[in-house]
Design a protein around this motif. Structure first.
Motif, PDB file in Angstrom:
ATOM      1  N   UNK A 129      47.831  41.250  52.882  1.00 43.96           N
ATOM      2  CA  UNK A 129      46.711  42.989  51.582  1.00 43.96           C
ATOM      3  C   UNK A 129      45.820  41.841  50.530  1.00 43.96           C
ATOM      4  N   UNK A 152      33.714  46.424  43.877  1.00 46.03           N
ATOM      5  CA  UNK A 152      34.992  47.944  43.402  1.00 46.03           C
ATOM      6  C   UNK A 152      36.093  47.967  43.567  1.00 46.03           C
ATOM      7  N   UNK A 153      36.484  47.133  44.882  1.00 44.92           N
ATOM      8  CA  UNK A 153      36.952  47.796  46.063  1.00 44.92           C
ATOM      9  C   UNK A 153      38.757  47.045  45.487  1.00 44.92           C
ATOM     10  N   UNK A 178      52.231  50.210  46.255  1.00 41.69           N
ATOM     11  CA  UNK A 178      51.898  49.492  45.895  1.00 41.69           C
ATOM     12  C   UNK A 178      51.107  48.918  46.925  1.00 41.69           C
ATOM     13  N   UNK A 235      47.811  40.216  40.558  1.00 40.59           N
ATOM     14  CA  UNK A 235      46.789  39.313  41.177  1.00 40.59           C
ATOM     15  C   UNK A 235      45.307  39.141  40.142  1.00 40.59           C
ATOM     16  N   UNK A 247      47.780  44.891  39.732  1.00 33.75           N
ATOM     17  CA  UNK A 247      48.980  45.186  40.437  1.00 33.75           C
ATOM     18  C   UNK A 247      49.517  43.850  41.196  1.00 33.75           C
ATOM     19  N   UNK A 248      50.264  42.948  41.558  1.00 34.44           N
ATOM     20  CA  UNK A 248      51.170  41.887  41.642  1.00 34.44           C
ATOM     21  C   UNK A 248      51.168  41.434  41.261  1.00 34.44           C
ATOM     22  N   UNK A 296      40.939  44.559  44.322  1.00 39.39           N
ATOM     23  CA  UNK A 296      42.355  45.068  43.595  1.00 39.39           C
ATOM     24  C   UNK A 296      42.524  44.012  42.649  1.00 39.39           C
ATOM     25  N   UNK A 297      43.389  44.258  41.439  1.00 38.61           N
ATOM     26  CA  UNK A 297      43.508  43.800  40.185  1.00 38.61           C
ATOM     27  C   UNK A 297      45.072  44.546  39.404  1.00 38.61           C
ATOM     28  N   UNK A 323      39.249  54.247  45.388  1.00 39.24           N
ATOM     29  CA  UNK A 323      38.667  53.388  46.633  1.00 39.24           C
ATOM     30  C   UNK A 323      37.372  54.814  47.301  1.00 39.24           C
ATOM     31  N   UNK A 360      40.189  36.646  45.181  1.00 40.72           N
ATOM     32  CA  UNK A 360      41.485  37.355  44.462  1.00 40.72           C
ATOM     33  C   UNK A 360      42.707  35.957  44.340  1.00 40.72           C
ATOM     34  N   UNK A 403      48.150  50.378  46.256  1.00 47.41           N
ATOM     35  CA  UNK A 403      47.310  50.299  45.271  1.00 47.41           C
ATOM     36  C   UNK A 403      46.728  49.094  45.546  1.00 47.41           C
ATOM     37  N   UNK A 404      47.285  47.962  46.242  1.00 47.47           N
ATOM     38  CA  UNK A 404      46.581  46.460  46.865  1.00 47.47           C
ATOM     39  C   UNK A 404      45.504  46.659  47.896  1.00 47.47           C
ATOM     40  N   UNK A 405      44.796  48.718  48.504  1.00 49.36           N
ATOM     41  CA  UNK A 405      44.036  48.660  48.976  1.00 49.36           C
ATOM     42  C   UNK A 405      44.712  49.125  50.236  1.00 49.36           C
TER      43      UNK A 405
END
Lengths: 540, 284
Positions: free
Chosen positions: A413, B179-180, A339, B188, B185-186, B182-183, A319, B204, A342-344
């Motif tokens: 998130x 770019x930011x 976690x 998504x 995890x969870x 998220x993929x 990021x 997402x 990782x999700x930002x």
């Protein structure tokens, strides 16, 4: 030296530099297309010139310039390659058979190169190769005609370095990524290679020296996804060999089996030797039998490569750029914190049930963020007020999304968009909370009666959205009850955050319970490491 | 005014259009980009068909990059076709995503027969435009009408991609603002769209099933009730994905006309990664 030999040497000089810098240039590449191949394209373009020169061996001086021009155009790849081919064409157009390379021919060559480069691009953009070419040309044109070639080249390269540095500020895409222009830097790299050949300094320029000059020329900020490949041979070895008639061919044959990247430039009286080898001692021993050695420079390239990787990795993570809005979340447990990152989530405040953070702690983390706006996820009913208090104490726009659990915070998130402002983010994130249900399994800290259920201290209890729904003696029984009740909400996606130390439960047991009770849901089980709660479940 | 037909007009594209088997017989010329593994280079498609790319990716090692066609490749094609045709429509991957147009433009300099068009799309989106243009030539169309159709596609053409991972898009640097995103995890699943020349995040989505539903929703949101919809579907080493997408899309719009399905090209595959699938749509 024939014009053909000179052209080959110049192109080889550019190739050596380009090959060394290709990945760096690739990493820098964000404009006009962030395809990370500028280094490759420039390299392929210059290689094509080299091949064309091989085909034209023995041709006249005019033929050499034509071959270079032809090779560069036909082999040009990428925006940078095409522009480079025009720069090459312009420079070659001033080559006159038999004419010595002087400051005035160099100045002329750069002027023609600049003109040709600008002509090649329909809408010239500043902060690119074009700018760098022009700045180098301008610097050359200001020099008196009697300036030495070495001084001229130094002036041109210095102007190029400054121009490359400035590109970051000239183009929005570069500014955002915090890099210099890849093509501009690539051109500087090529010119550096050309200049090194012209001044005979090539083999003497150690990798370390080149890296020092790069610190001015182009700091790459992109993070490498994978460790760089280490060089086949470990030590970059260079030295000056002087005194007697140096048997160059013999030295070449000697080096071939024990190293690579060998470069022997200069003449019979003074030879610059550069080679990559695992055994510099053997090379130097051979050399002292054939002449005097000086300017010995040995670098461990494997160490340099690893250092560079580490440097790039620490310079930028996944990021790299601060968005308009960042999220600060209160999270307990190492797994959960990872976690959320990782999700930002940019800022993590350690805390939660029974260890609520203070408003000051929240502010301290927010102050370290570069974004204008902040969204706060308290992830606990008892932290919401603190977060709102912290929001009033800051000059920034801070909006609290009232998440009461970590699974709820994760659900929120998913909706986060760093390019939107805090208010817009908070709106969609708060909406997401409404469709998420949170179940918690923990141990009662005292006897009590809640609704229809009486609870004894140390009993396992299960809550859904803060309401007690199940009690029992062990975690798996309560988990089963809780999952059965969650089934009423018909969840599609279930996240289980575990902290199973002190229980007899495993991930497999949880997966089996999920398959039994919520067969329709897609489930994720993550080791969260939160205190007090063996199991936290988010269902949406 | 004489009509433009396949007798006097020819279509050139590049290998990011996900060429299908029928194109060669229909007279569409595909100029290959290159897949670059270190110092080895392969022509997209002919030298490295997509299944081979994924076999090679499974072997591990350095991940490949791609490289646009050279000026010479385009010059050769334009010269050859210029002998038999009056007009050459050279239609390509968005210039924001590749320098291919730059090579084509340089090669076409001074050649009045060649018209270079930016599809403002890529992959099966570019392929869909190429397919439609060829069909219109097969039926016969006035040049100006053909040009205005391409402009219509440039504005309205859409593509939705469901990548298995964002890793490849990130690595290739072509993901831009996403770019930011998220993929992984969870669970998504990001959905990426291509239109107006760029790739950007569309949504997402948590959960596999909902992600597929969202692919259908993208079509529902795009299409007006009166629109005639043309669709193309491709997959990148994702068995069953084409059939699944076809069912979903026809569930949303039973009247949609699916013009072609198949593999995403190797260069496209390098950038979207194995396990991805995509479809594109144009409303007419």
């Amino acid at each position: 030296m024939t014009a053909h030999d000179l052209a080959v040497a110049l192109v080889d000089g550019a190739l050596v530099e380009l090959e060394a810098e290709r990945s760096v240039i690739n990493d820098l590449n964000v404009y006009p297309v962030p395809d990370g191949d500028t280094g490759t394209n420039l390299l392929l373009t210059v290689r094509a010139i080299r091949e064309e020169l091989e085909r034209s061996a023995g041709s006249t001086d005019d033929g050499v310039a034509a071959a270079v021009t032809r090779g560069s155009l036909m082999g040009a790849r990428g925006n940078s390659g095409v522009i480079l081919s025009q720069i090459v064409r312009g420079a070659c157009s001033v080559c006159r058979p038999g004419a010595a390379l002087t400051t005035s021919t160099l100045t002329q060559a750069f002027a023609e190169a600049t003109a040709a480069a600008y002509r090649a691009v329909k809408k010239p953009v500043e902060g690119t190769m074009l700018t760098v070419t022009r700045e180098m040309s301008t610097a050359a044109s200001r020099l008196p005609d009697d300036t030495s070639l070495a001084d001229t080249l130094e002036t041109i390269l210095a102007a190029g370095r400054i121009a490359v540095e400035r590109t970051t500020q000239q183009l929005a895409a570069l500014r955002q990524a915090g890099v210099v222009d890849a093509g501009g830097y690539g051109l500087l790299v090529i010119c550096r290679g050309l200049a090194a050949v012209l001044t005979g300094a090539h083999a003497g320029t150690s990798v370390a020296a080149r890296q020092r000059s790069r610190a001015v020329g182009g700091p790459p900020l992109a993070s490498p996804a994978e460790p760089s490949e280490l060089s086949r041979y470990r030590y970059c070895t260079s030295f000056l060999l002087t005194g007697t008639a140096v048997p160059k061919d013999e030295l070449e044959n000697f080096l071939a089996p024990i190293g690579d990247s060998a470069l022997l430039v200069g003449d019979a009286d003074m030879l610059k030797v550069h080679v990559h080898t695992d055994d510099p001692g053997t090379v130097l021993s051979w050399a002292v039998r054939h002449g005097g050695i000086s300017e010995v420079d040995i670098n461990d390239m494997h160490v340099q490569t690893r250092e560079r990787d580490a440097r790039l990795r620490s310079a930028g993570g996944p990021l790299p750029r601060a968005g308009r809005t960042a999220v600060v979340a209160v999270v307990a447990g190492a797994g959960n914190q990872a976690l959320f990152r990782e999700v930002g989530c940019a800022g993590i405040v350690d805390g939660g049930q029974s260890m609520n953070p203070s408003a000051a702690q929240l502010l301290e983390v927010m102050d370290r963020l570069a974004s204008d706006d902040v969204v706060v996820l308290p992830n606990n009913g008892n932290v919401i007020l603190t977060a709102e208090q912290a929001a009033t104490m800051s000059t920034r726009t801070i909006v609290v999304v009232p998440s009461k659990s970590m699974p709820a915070g994760l659900t929120a998130m998913v909706e986060f968009d760093p390019d939107k402002d805090a208010v817009a983010n908070a709106a969609v994130m708060t909406q997401a909370l409404a469709r998420a249900h949170c179940a918690e399994i923990t141990v009662a800290v005292r006897d009590s009666v809640i609704g229809d259920l009486s609870v004894k201290k140390d009993q396992v209890i299960g809550l859904i959205d803060g309401t007690l729904v199940a009690t029992g003696e062990d975690v798996d029984g309560v988990l089963d009850d809780v999952l059965a009740r969650l089934g009423a909400h018909d969840p599609e996606v279930v996240t289980v955050l575990t902290s199973l130390n002190g229980t007899s439960l495993t991930d497999d047991d949880i997966a089996a319970a999920l398959a039994r009770r919520l067969p329709q849901a897609e489930a994720l089980i993550q080791a969260g490491g939160q205190p007090l709660y063996p199991i936290l479940i988010g269902a949406e | 005014m004489t009509l433009s037909t396949t007798k006097n007009t020819v279509v050139v594209t590049d290998s990011t259009a996900d060429p299908n088997d029928r194109w060669a017989a229909r007279g569409i010329t595909v100029v290959p980009l290159k897949v670059v593994f270190g110092t080895e280079m392969y022509d997209d498609g002919t030298e490295l068909p997509p299944p081979r790319l994924y076999e090679r990716l499974k072997q591990g090692g350095e991940l490949p990059t791609s490289s646009q066609p050279s000026v010479a490749q385009f010059a050769e094609v334009y010269d050859r076709l210029g002998r038999d045709y009056e007009h050459i429509f050279s239609i390509h991957i968005s210039q924001e995503l590749s320098g291919t147009i730059q090579s084509a433009t340089t090669a076409a300099e001074g050649n009045d027969k060649v018209e270079i068009w930016d599809s403002r799309n890529v992959c099966c989106g570019l392929g869909l435009l190429v397919d439609r243009v060829q069909t219109k030539l097969e039926e016969g169309i006035e040049l100006e009408e053909l040009r205005s159709y391409i402009r219509h596609f440039q504005e309205r053409g859409r593509m939705a991609i469901l990548p298995a991972t964002l890793e490849y898009l990130r690595r290739g640097g072509r993901i831009g603002r996403a770019q930011e995103m998220v993929g992984g995890v969870l669970g998504i699943r990001p959905i990426i769209q291509a239109y107006d020349g760029v790739i950007s995040p569309y949504a997402k989505i948590r959960g596999e099933r909902r992600a597929w539903e969202a692919m259908g929703q993208y079509l529902a949101d795009y299409a007006g009730p009166q629109d005639t919809l043309y669709v193309s579907i491709v997959q990148a080493d994702s068995p069953g994905a084409v059939e699944k997408l076809r069912d979903i899309l026809l569930g949303v719009r039973p009247d949609a006309r699916i013009l072609f399905t198949g593999w995403a090209g190797s260069v496209v595959g390098v950038h979207i990664g194995p396990g991805a699938c995509a479809y594109s749509v144009i409303a007419e």
